[in-house]
Design a protein around this motif. Sequence first.
Motif, PDB file in Angstrom:
ATOM      1  N   GLN A  60      35.261  50.882  27.431  1.00  0.00           N
ATOM      2  CA  GLN A  60      35.254  49.631  26.932  1.00  0.00           C
ATOM      3  C   GLN A  60      36.517  49.702  26.254  1.00  0.00           C
ATOM      4  OE1 GLN A  60      31.896  50.694  24.174  1.00  0.00           O
ATOM      5  NE2 GLN A  60      30.655  49.114  25.525  1.00  0.00           N
ATOM      6  N   HIS A  63      38.698  48.332  29.033  1.00  0.00           N
ATOM      7  CA  HIS A  63      38.440  46.936  29.366  1.00  0.00           C
ATOM      8  C   HIS A  63      39.185  45.991  28.446  1.00  0.00           C
ATOM      9  CE1 HIS A  63      36.073  43.213  28.884  1.00  0.00           C
ATOM     10  NE2 HIS A  63      36.061  43.311  30.405  1.00  0.00           N
ATOM     11  N   THR A  67      41.771  43.194  29.017  1.00  0.00           N
ATOM     12  CA  THR A  67      41.721  41.763  28.617  1.00  0.00           C
ATOM     13  C   THR A  67      42.658  41.358  27.819  1.00  0.00           C
ATOM     14  OG1 THR A  67      39.113  42.181  28.620  1.00  0.00           O
ATOM     15  CG2 THR A  67      40.093  40.284  27.484  1.00  0.00           C
ATOM     16  N   SER A  89      40.973  44.358  36.051  1.00  0.00           N
ATOM     17  CA  SER A  89      39.799  43.453  35.500  1.00  0.00           C
ATOM     18  C   SER A  89      38.557  43.534  36.056  1.00  0.00           C
ATOM     19  CB  SER A  89      40.327  42.057  34.871  1.00  0.00           C
ATOM     20  OG  SER A  89      39.239  41.338  34.256  1.00  0.00           O
ATOM     21  N   LEU A  92      36.991  46.898  36.462  1.00  0.00           N
ATOM     22  CA  LEU A  92      36.306  47.214  34.897  1.00  0.00           C
ATOM     23  C   LEU A  92      35.009  46.429  34.951  1.00  0.00           C
ATOM     24  CD1 LEU A  92      39.418  47.437  32.782  1.00  0.00           C
ATOM     25  CD2 LEU A  92      37.724  49.323  33.428  1.00  0.00           C
ATOM     26  N   ALA A  93      34.859  45.202  35.270  1.00  0.00           N
ATOM     27  CA  ALA A  93      33.967  44.128  35.059  1.00  0.00           C
ATOM     28  C   ALA A  93      32.801  44.917  36.132  1.00  0.00           C
ATOM     29  CB  ALA A  93      34.173  42.737  35.558  1.00  0.00           C
ATOM     30  N   LEU A  96      31.140  48.021  34.666  1.00  0.00           N
ATOM     31  CA  LEU A  96      30.310  47.523  33.247  1.00  0.00           C
ATOM     32  C   LEU A  96      29.076  47.119  33.584  1.00  0.00           C
ATOM     33  CD1 LEU A  96      33.254  46.507  30.953  1.00  0.00           C
ATOM     34  CD2 LEU A  96      31.738  48.278  30.639  1.00  0.00           C
TER      35      LEU A  96
END
Length: 102
Positions: A60, A63, A67, A89, A92-93, A96
């Motif tokens: 997190q 991320h 971001t 990005s 990481l998305a 997650l």
Amino acid sequence: MTTIAAEQTGNHDVRTRPETGAAPPAPGMTPGPGQTPGSRLGPTEDFPEDLTGLCMAELQVLHSRITRQLDHDYLTDPAGPHTWTVDRSFELAAELDARDTA
């Protein structure tokens, strides 16, 4: 003479204590050459090859830093964000999302 009572928040910023209302001095932390501020992760800085080894909190934070870098790039660079930042990005998305469905 006004004294400033401040507390460290642990992330290199300083907050004033409510009882004084005085603003603290600006922190003197500046990034070195080739480094972005601690709240962002630039495209030339280290990024883990395997995201599955990170705990959720580390993921997190990473991320959040990516971001913030994307936001900064969109606002300051007419060409948009660096390709590596965009790829990071998406990675990481995906990680997650994988953890949300597991």
